[in-house]
Design a protein around this motif. Structure first.
Motif, PDB file in Angstrom:
ATOM      1  N   VAL A  44       0.842  -1.201   0.000  1.00 55.89           N
ATOM      2  CA  VAL A  44       0.000   0.000   0.000  1.00 55.89           C
ATOM      3  C   VAL A  44       0.879   1.253   0.000  1.00 55.89           C
ATOM      4  CG1 VAL A  44      -1.711   1.322   1.317  1.00 55.89           C
ATOM      5  CG2 VAL A  44      -1.942  -1.159   1.103  1.00 55.89           C
ATOM      6  N   ALA A  45       1.928   1.259   0.807  1.00 55.02           N
ATOM      7  CA  ALA A  45       2.810   2.425   0.870  1.00 55.02           C
ATOM      8  C   ALA A  45       3.448   2.692  -0.490  1.00 55.02           C
ATOM      9  CB  ALA A  45       3.885   2.217   1.937  1.00 55.02           C
ATOM     10  N   TYR A  46       3.839   1.645  -1.178  1.00 59.73           N
ATOM     11  CA  TYR A  46       4.432   1.825  -2.504  1.00 59.73           C
ATOM     12  C   TYR A  46       3.409   2.405  -3.474  1.00 59.73           C
ATOM     13  CZ  TYR A  46       7.309   0.983  -6.614  1.00 59.73           C
ATOM     14  OH  TYR A  46       8.051   1.148  -7.755  1.00 59.73           O
ATOM     15  N   ALA A  47       2.194   1.907  -3.427  1.00 57.55           N
ATOM     16  CA  ALA A  47       1.133   2.425  -4.303  1.00 57.55           C
ATOM     17  C   ALA A  47       0.860   3.896  -3.994  1.00 57.55           C
ATOM     18  CB  ALA A  47      -0.138   1.593  -4.152  1.00 57.55           C
ATOM     19  N   ARG A  48       0.799   4.246  -2.725  1.00 57.93           N
ATOM     20  CA  ARG A  48       0.554   5.641  -2.332  1.00 57.93           C
ATOM     21  C   ARG A  48       1.728   6.528  -2.767  1.00 57.93           C
ATOM     22  NH1 ARG A  48      -3.700   7.903  -0.965  1.00 57.93           N
ATOM     23  NH2 ARG A  48      -2.714   9.100   0.676  1.00 57.93           N
ATOM     24  N   GLU A  49       2.951   6.012  -2.590  1.00 55.59           N
ATOM     25  CA  GLU A  49       4.151   6.746  -3.008  1.00 55.59           C
ATOM     26  C   GLU A  49       4.120   7.065  -4.502  1.00 55.59           C
ATOM     27  OE1 GLU A  49       8.650   5.205  -3.703  1.00 55.59           O
ATOM     28  OE2 GLU A  49       7.839   4.886  -1.687  1.00 55.59           O
ATOM     29  N   LYS A  50       3.535   6.154  -5.270  1.00 59.65           N
ATOM     30  CA  LYS A  50       3.440   6.337  -6.722  1.00 59.65           C
ATOM     31  C   LYS A  50       2.231   7.169  -7.125  1.00 59.65           C
ATOM     32  CE  LYS A  50       7.135   4.090  -7.782  1.00 59.65           C
ATOM     33  NZ  LYS A  50       8.220   4.687  -8.534  1.00 59.65           N
ATOM     34  N   GLY A  51       1.437   7.612  -6.149  1.00 60.86           N
ATOM     35  CA  GLY A  51       0.341   8.525  -6.437  1.00 60.86           C
ATOM     36  C   GLY A  51      -1.025   7.904  -6.624  1.00 60.86           C
ATOM     37  N   PHE A  52      -1.174   6.625  -6.327  1.00 63.45           N
ATOM     38  CA  PHE A  52      -2.466   5.964  -6.506  1.00 63.45           C
ATOM     39  C   PHE A  52      -3.433   6.284  -5.378  1.00 63.45           C
ATOM     40  CE2 PHE A  52       0.198   3.274  -9.137  1.00 63.45           C
ATOM     41  CZ  PHE A  52      -0.630   2.996 -10.210  1.00 63.45           C
ATOM     42  N   LEU A  53      -4.727   6.387  -5.715  1.00 65.31           N
ATOM     43  CA  LEU A  53      -5.774   6.310  -4.717  1.00 65.31           C
ATOM     44  C   LEU A  53      -5.859   4.844  -4.327  1.00 65.31           C
ATOM     45  CD1 LEU A  53      -8.640   8.431  -6.318  1.00 65.31           C
ATOM     46  CD2 LEU A  53      -7.177   9.074  -4.408  1.00 65.31           C
ATOM     47  N   THR A  54      -6.007   4.568  -3.049  1.00 65.16           N
ATOM     48  CA  THR A  54      -6.067   3.173  -2.610  1.00 65.16           C
ATOM     49  C   THR A  54      -7.386   2.916  -1.887  1.00 65.16           C
ATOM     50  OG1 THR A  54      -4.841   3.761  -0.601  1.00 65.16           O
ATOM     51  CG2 THR A  54      -3.572   2.859  -2.449  1.00 65.16           C
ATOM     52  N   VAL A  55      -7.921   1.736  -2.126  1.00 59.74           N
ATOM     53  CA  VAL A  55      -9.185   1.300  -1.535  1.00 59.74           C
ATOM     54  C   VAL A  55      -8.949  -0.058  -0.900  1.00 59.74           C
ATOM     55  CG1 VAL A  55     -11.589   0.658  -2.034  1.00 59.74           C
ATOM     56  CG2 VAL A  55     -10.512   2.542  -3.289  1.00 59.74           C
ATOM     57  N   LEU A  56      -9.492  -0.269   0.276  1.00 62.15           N
ATOM     58  CA  LEU A  56      -9.379  -1.546   0.978  1.00 62.15           C
ATOM     59  C   LEU A  56     -10.751  -2.183   1.101  1.00 62.15           C
ATOM     60  CD1 LEU A  56      -7.922  -3.685   2.731  1.00 62.15           C
ATOM     61  CD2 LEU A  56      -8.269  -2.137   4.691  1.00 62.15           C
ATOM     62  N   PHE A  57     -10.883  -3.417   0.591  1.00 62.90           N
ATOM     63  CA  PHE A  57     -12.066  -4.253   0.821  1.00 62.90           C
ATOM     64  C   PHE A  57     -11.625  -5.343   1.793  1.00 62.90           C
ATOM     65  CE2 PHE A  57     -14.329  -3.782  -3.592  1.00 62.90           C
ATOM     66  CZ  PHE A  57     -14.480  -2.433  -3.381  1.00 62.90           C
ATOM     67  N   THR A  58     -12.273  -5.446   2.939  1.00 64.27           N
ATOM     68  CA  THR A  58     -11.904  -6.410   3.962  1.00 64.27           C
ATOM     69  C   THR A  58     -13.156  -7.015   4.593  1.00 64.27           C
ATOM     70  OG1 THR A  58     -10.718  -6.691   6.078  1.00 64.27           O
ATOM     71  CG2 THR A  58     -11.714  -4.540   5.679  1.00 64.27           C
ATOM     72  N   ASN A  59     -12.964  -8.153   5.243  1.00 69.70           N
ATOM     73  CA  ASN A  59     -14.076  -8.717   6.006  1.00 69.70           C
ATOM     74  C   ASN A  59     -14.027  -8.258   7.460  1.00 69.70           C
ATOM     75  OD1 ASN A  59     -12.177 -10.362   7.357  1.00 69.70           O
ATOM     76  ND2 ASN A  59     -12.578 -12.123   6.039  1.00 69.70           N
ATOM     77  N   GLY A  60     -12.961  -7.558   7.830  1.00 65.81           N
ATOM     78  CA  GLY A  60     -12.847  -7.001   9.171  1.00 65.81           C
ATOM     79  C   GLY A  60     -12.316  -7.945  10.222  1.00 65.81           C
TER      80      GLY A  60
END
Length: 188
Positions: A44-60
């Motif tokens: 996730v940190a790498y994706a954010r570093e590259k400028g992506f919006l990030t979304v998390l789908f989880t069951n919690g």
């Protein structure tokens, strides 16, 4: 640590780099359960570093107070948690895991405590369609948004078994009419 058949952190970084070249701007992390990966937040940190919006789908199921804090720090654009019923009996029956409902509700509360905006989402089936309104009310009471989906697909292996849980046409009409607060004369 990841299993032998899963991508490595370096492979994920390569894919993220490829996605930049393709003009992608948003990455949805889903699963299975993405929080099972020890290196999840590195990806996730790498994706954010590259400028992506990030979304998390989880069951919690993996969200405790420390995990909620890490999710808040990761600054996801959206976090969505699956809700399979308005009651523990329905939710746990669908997941096949006792106490999964309690874990889902606790996860939402922990995330909200850490300032994370949460969306609850439901796949409506014959097993939970009668609880749709109560699931929406539950979401509101937890300070979250709510959405549902009615489309059930065959399994990736081609099995049609999941289609046995698909809503009837009458159930679909009723759900959609209620969502739009009007009768629905024609469906299709």
């Amino acid at each position: 640590m990841c299993a032998d058949n899963e991508l490595t952190l370096a492979e994920y970084r390569g894919i993220i780099d490829d996605l930049i070249e393709l003009g992608t701007f948003c990455i949805v992390f889903t699963g299975g359960e993405p929080l099972l990966r020890d290196d999840f937040f590195d990806i996730v940190a790498y994706a954010r570093e590259k400028g992506f919006l990030t979304v998390l789908f989880t069951n919690g199921s993996r969200i405790d107070d420390a995990m909620a804090e890490r999710i808040a720090e990761a600054n996801f654009w959206q976090v969505e948690i699956s809700l399979h019923g308005a009651t523990a009996a329905t939710h746990d029956r669908i997941t096949g895991k006792s106490s999964s409902y309690a874990k889902t509700i606790a996860a939402v509360k922990m995330l909200r405590k850490h300032g994370v905006t949460v969306n609850l989402k439901s796949l409506l089936t014959r097993l939970n369609v009668k609880e749709q309104r109560e699931m929406a009310s539950l979401a509101r009471s937890l300070g979250t948004r709510y959405r549902f989906d009615i489309q059930i697909n065959p399994r990736l292996d081609g099995s049609l078994e999941p289609l046995d849980l698909a809503l009837s046409t009458d159930d679909i009409k009723a759900v959609l009419a209620a969502a739009h607060n009007r009768p629905m004369a024609v469906f299709g």
